[in-house]
Design a protein around this motif. Structure first.
Motif, PDB file in Angstrom:
ATOM      1  N   GLU A 230       0.831  -1.200   0.000  1.00 53.80           N
ATOM      2  CA  GLU A 230       0.000   0.000   0.000  1.00 53.80           C
ATOM      3  C   GLU A 230       0.872   1.259   0.000  1.00 53.80           C
ATOM      4  O   GLU A 230       0.565   2.248  -0.674  1.00 53.80           O
ATOM      5  N   LEU A 231       1.970   1.195   0.761  1.00 53.06           N
ATOM      6  CA  LEU A 231       2.907   2.322   0.836  1.00 53.06           C
ATOM      7  C   LEU A 231       3.536   2.597  -0.527  1.00 53.06           C
ATOM      8  O   LEU A 231       3.641   3.757  -0.945  1.00 53.06           O
TER       9      LEU A 231
ATOM     10  N   ARG B 102       1.207   4.557  -2.644  1.00 56.64           N
ATOM     11  CA  ARG B 102       1.084   5.957  -2.200  1.00 56.64           C
ATOM     12  C   ARG B 102       2.300   6.778  -2.617  1.00 56.64           C
ATOM     13  O   ARG B 102       2.166   7.914  -3.083  1.00 56.64           O
TER      14      ARG B 102
ATOM     15  N   ASP C 127       5.284  12.666   4.602  1.00 54.57           N
ATOM     16  CA  ASP C 127       4.243  11.940   5.331  1.00 54.57           C
ATOM     17  C   ASP C 127       3.668  10.782   4.518  1.00 54.57           C
ATOM     18  O   ASP C 127       2.466  10.758   4.191  1.00 54.57           O
ATOM     19  N   PRO C 128       4.500   9.806   4.184  1.00 55.95           N
ATOM     20  CA  PRO C 128       4.016   8.674   3.384  1.00 55.95           C
ATOM     21  C   PRO C 128       3.114   7.720   4.153  1.00 55.95           C
ATOM     22  O   PRO C 128       2.529   6.815   3.569  1.00 55.95           O
ATOM     23  N   ASP C 129       3.030   7.904   5.461  1.00 56.81           N
ATOM     24  CA  ASP C 129       2.192   7.049   6.307  1.00 56.81           C
ATOM     25  C   ASP C 129       2.653   5.600   6.242  1.00 56.81           C
ATOM     26  O   ASP C 129       1.865   4.687   5.960  1.00 56.81           O
ATOM     27  N   GLY C 130       3.932   5.413   6.541  1.00 56.09           N
ATOM     28  CA  GLY C 130       4.487   4.065   6.509  1.00 56.09           C
ATOM     29  C   GLY C 130       5.969   4.081   6.804  1.00 56.09           C
ATOM     30  O   GLY C 130       6.523   5.087   7.234  1.00 56.09           O
TER      31      GLY C 130
ATOM     32  N   SER D 256      10.007   3.917   2.197  1.00 50.58           N
ATOM     33  CA  SER D 256       9.465   5.053   1.446  1.00 50.58           C
ATOM     34  C   SER D 256      10.567   5.761   0.670  1.00 50.58           C
ATOM     35  O   SER D 256      10.360   6.193  -0.475  1.00 50.58           O
TER      36      SER D 256
ATOM     37  N   GLU E 134       8.751  12.591   7.626  1.00 50.63           N
ATOM     38  CA  GLU E 134       7.548  12.458   8.438  1.00 50.63           C
ATOM     39  C   GLU E 134       7.481  13.620   9.418  1.00 50.63           C
ATOM     40  O   GLU E 134       8.428  13.858  10.175  1.00 50.63           O
TER      41      GLU E 134
ATOM     42  N   ARG F  56       6.759  15.358  12.697  1.00 45.90           N
ATOM     43  CA  ARG F  56       6.559  15.000  14.093  1.00 45.90           C
ATOM     44  C   ARG F  56       6.096  16.262  14.814  1.00 45.90           C
ATOM     45  O   ARG F  56       6.914  17.068  15.273  1.00 45.90           O
TER      46      ARG F  56
ATOM     47  N   TYR G 175      10.739  17.532  11.296  1.00 43.53           N
ATOM     48  CA  TYR G 175      10.552  16.404  10.387  1.00 43.53           C
ATOM     49  C   TYR G 175      11.654  15.381  10.642  1.00 43.53           C
ATOM     50  O   TYR G 175      12.830  15.734  10.750  1.00 43.53           O
TER      51      TYR G 175
END
Length: 326
Positions: free
Chosen positions: A209-210, A213, A229-232, A237, A254, A256, A262
């Motif tokens: 899924e990553l 994305r 922010d790849p959410d993984g 990523s 990501e 934070r 980041y």
């Protein structure tokens, strides 16, 4: 080492190479207490070493800002305990040399840990060192290639892959990671360790899924491609950012919010030394960074991120041009 083991404490990193290194050290010292830590936390963690006869540190890079303080603390501990510090990360410019410091840039920490404690280990524990090498992209070294011939290579990579995926899925679940150390130290194969196959399957689904994305959201600059922010998994990523952004360097960032910064993971497919460049550029923007030449990380204040990423791209472009002209 000065004598027969009494009480042993092991500090190690929480990634696959660190867990394999810690497991190998625990195989050498079965009654050891094991704790996970990081470069910025190691100096404080060492306060826990009081009263231990053996203090073992595996796969923890020497933090540039903590270098002097860390050496003083370790040297003091070495007057009353046997200290063994095993690492393979690039060193700060002002780093130290000590008889208890075992360092080699060309191998993973798990391979180096096996070699340091080889006289205390079963030959089969080399298999755990191979898992660590695969997890750290260091399975091309002469000894790992030689050791791999003692097993079916396909089985080794299946077991290593199961372990690596599960560890990534566990994230900051250090209780789970700690639970891996005893079975691995006894050479139990990862596919037979409780929860590992389940976690590995879940990680593989999330990774697919990553990947999709990142493919849809990656942004490319002159010399790097990045995703926010790849959410993984950040490391994965960064790999997919380089791939789908068609650049040699991939960056995953990501946000934070609680840190006002980041967190970044970088991967190089073949190009500039991202460890060296990060160590130079990140402090210019109030951040910190480093790692290996092909895999590194950084933390950059949120207000500086855009300027940082543009400067990082410029520096990498300069390095690529120098390499092309050489």
């Amino acid at each position: 080492m000065k004598g027969k083991s009494k009480k042993t404490i092991i500090f190690t990193h929480g990634d696959s190479d660190g867990i394999c290194s810690g497991s190998i050290a625990k195989s050498a010292y079965p009654d050891a207490d094991v704790f996970f830590t990081s470069p910025v936390s190691l100096s404080r963690r060492l306060d826990m070493a009081k009263g231990y006869d053996n203090v073992i540190i595996c796969d923890i890079a020497v933090d540039e800002r903590e270098c002097f303080t860390l050496y003083q603390k370790l040297d003091a501990i070495a007057t009353t305990s046997d200290v063994v510090y095993i690492d393979h990360h690039p060193l700060p410019k002002q780093c130290w040399d000590a008889p208890w410091f075992h360092h080699n840039l060309d191998v993973c920490a798990a391979e180096l840990t096996y070699k340091v404690f080889e006289s205390r280990l079963s030959r089969d524990i080399r298999r755990v060192a191979i898992y660590g090498a695969i997890g750290d992209y260091c399975d091309h070294t002469p000894d790992v290639k030689k050791w791999t011939k003692d097993w079916d290579k396909r089985s080794l990579y299946y077991q290593a892959g199961t372990l690596i995926q599960a560890i990534q899925y566990a994230g900051r679940n250090y209780d789970f990671k700690r639970s891996l150390l005893v079975p691995l130290s006894k050479d139990k194969i990862p596919s037979e360790i409780a929860k590992l196959p389940k976690y590995a399957r879940a990680a593989s689904r999330l990774e697919e899924e990553l990947r999709i994305r990142v493919k849809a959201t990656v942004q490319s600059l002159s010399s790097l491609a990045y995703v926010i922010d790849p959410d993984g998994f950040l490391g994965k990523s960064a790999i997919y950012a380089a791939s789908y952004g068609r650049r040699n360097i991939g960056v995953a960032a990501e946000h934070r919010e609680n840190k006002g910064a980041y967190d970044l993971s970088l991967r190089s497919r073949n190009g500039a030394d991202i460890n060296r460049i990060l160590r130079e550029v990140a402090p210019m923007y109030g951040g910190s960074g480093g790692g290996h030449s092909v895999a590194a990380g950084a933390r950059i204040p949120e207000e500086s991120f855009e300027s940082f990423i543009l400067e990082l791209d410029r520096r990498i472009e300069m390095e690529d041009k120098k390499a092309a002209e050489a």
